[in-house]
Design an enzyme around this catalytic site. Sequence first.
Site, PDB file in Angstrom:
ATOM      1  CB  SER A  13      -0.953  -0.040   1.203  1.00 51.76           C
ATOM      2  OG  SER A  13      -2.084   0.731   0.969  1.00 51.76           O
ATOM      3  CG  ASP A  72      -6.686  -2.896  -4.142  1.00 46.99           C
ATOM      4  OD1 ASP A  72      -7.527  -2.173  -3.570  1.00 46.99           O
ATOM      5  OD2 ASP A  72      -5.455  -2.777  -3.970  1.00 46.99           O
ATOM      6  CG  HIS A  86      -4.869  -2.859  -0.551  1.00 46.11           C
ATOM      7  ND1 HIS A  86      -4.614  -2.105  -1.680  1.00 46.11           N
ATOM      8  CD2 HIS A  86      -4.254  -2.212   0.472  1.00 46.11           C
ATOM      9  CE1 HIS A  86      -3.881  -1.053  -1.351  1.00 46.11           C
ATOM     10  NE2 HIS A  86      -3.653  -1.098  -0.055  1.00 46.11           N
TER      11      HIS A  86
END
Length: 481
Positions: A173, A405, A431
């Site tokens: 991320s 995602d 994710h």
Amino acid sequence: MKLTACFFFVFFFLSFLATSNGVVVSSLLQLSSAESSKYLTQDELWLNQTLDHFSPYDHRKFSQRYYEFLDHFRIPDGPIFLKICGEASCNGIPNDYISVLAKKFGAAVVSVEHRYYGKSSPFKSLTTENLKYLSSKQALFDLAAFRQYYQETLNAKLNKSNADNPWFVFGTSYAGALSAWFRLKFPHLTCGSLASSGVVLSIFNFTEFDEQVGESAGPECKSALQEITQLVDKKLASNSKETKAIFGAAELKNDGDFLYFLADAAVIAFQYGNPDVLCDPLIEAKKNGSDLVNAYAKYVKEYYVEYFGVSVETYNQEHLKNTAVEGNTADRLWWFQVCTEVAFFQVAPANDSIRSSRVDTSYHLNLCKNVFGDGIYPDVDATNLYYGGTKIAGSKIVFTNGSQDPWRHASKQTSSPDMPSYIITCHNCGHGTDMRGCPQSPLIPEGDAKNCTSPDEVLKVRKQIIEHIDLWLSQCQSSDV
């Protein structure tokens, strides 16, 4: 970024580490065996870190927390895996897929807490003025300084010369973006990087986010979500207080905050690869003619808040104004980074939107001003100019993304010879799917190698990741880099 704006990254850690709302789990606490198994280690270590890496005059330091796990380390020349902590309290090294990789490669695993988050706060108050050293640029320099510090410390312990161990960097991320940017800015300090769901492209109006949610939901579920949005908008207009109470969110006085909360609740099902828990009951309710708003409220309260551990307070702008270092500080800290660097404003597209049209650019900009004061806004052009966005000119970086995602549209999805990009395509591929534990059931952190064979799409990408790590480590060891 609340998980779609400020909180999506925090949730990544909430789901992986099972912490709640930024509460620090100290290594001094007595943990149950079940809780301890979620971490490879929670033993805290500390270094003195430079506050401002870009000033020749400011020599202030602060204490930065880090962790090391040496159980699989092949002494003395094994690789060192640096797992980057992102925008949350870093309470240990999670027992996710990196434990499998460390065992395979005989690697030490180290992880350093991001400045300002958790226990690594340079100041006793988080005023806007005190947050001026909170940036990805400063954080990258922290990682470089830590890398040098740890290598020297390890050499001293092993009575080694100045020769470096091969390093490899991992992140997911925002931390995935840091991993890619670290290789870009400090290529001499790492043999390569993995950017799992690495959001390297800063985006001002992120309409693609909502569009991907609709695509991942499928026609029936998308239609139900859009109908819910229309119904909630009407209910808000007639009785705002009662409508918010249905979702257990009466404390959110600002309608925009409430509508953001509802949008995020839907997003989480697709972002972390568990769409059925949301879509199945909504589609069933629509077919049966049941109250869709009540069906969605049940999901929000039972899954998003109770099971997933979200605090409604996270969405309250009055909460974001809190400058105290104690308690859940991650919300305010990440919003500051959103409002100064990366934006990722998840606004409703002009047509066919799922979220309310009231979650627009003005809502985000007003939040930034309301929480941090005048003059605070995200300069995404400068951020992308500095790092390159999806045109990042690095090397030996693996980019991975889950097909479901919505954040993948801020990542590098096009492969190049020295920067391969893999899209993991499956029903529950969200994710950071490749770095989760095994087996691939949603939100299972433990990295047990014997369970890492399913689903096939994840296995295929993991094999590619291992091949790149193996190649780049061997190239690194045979050179001066």
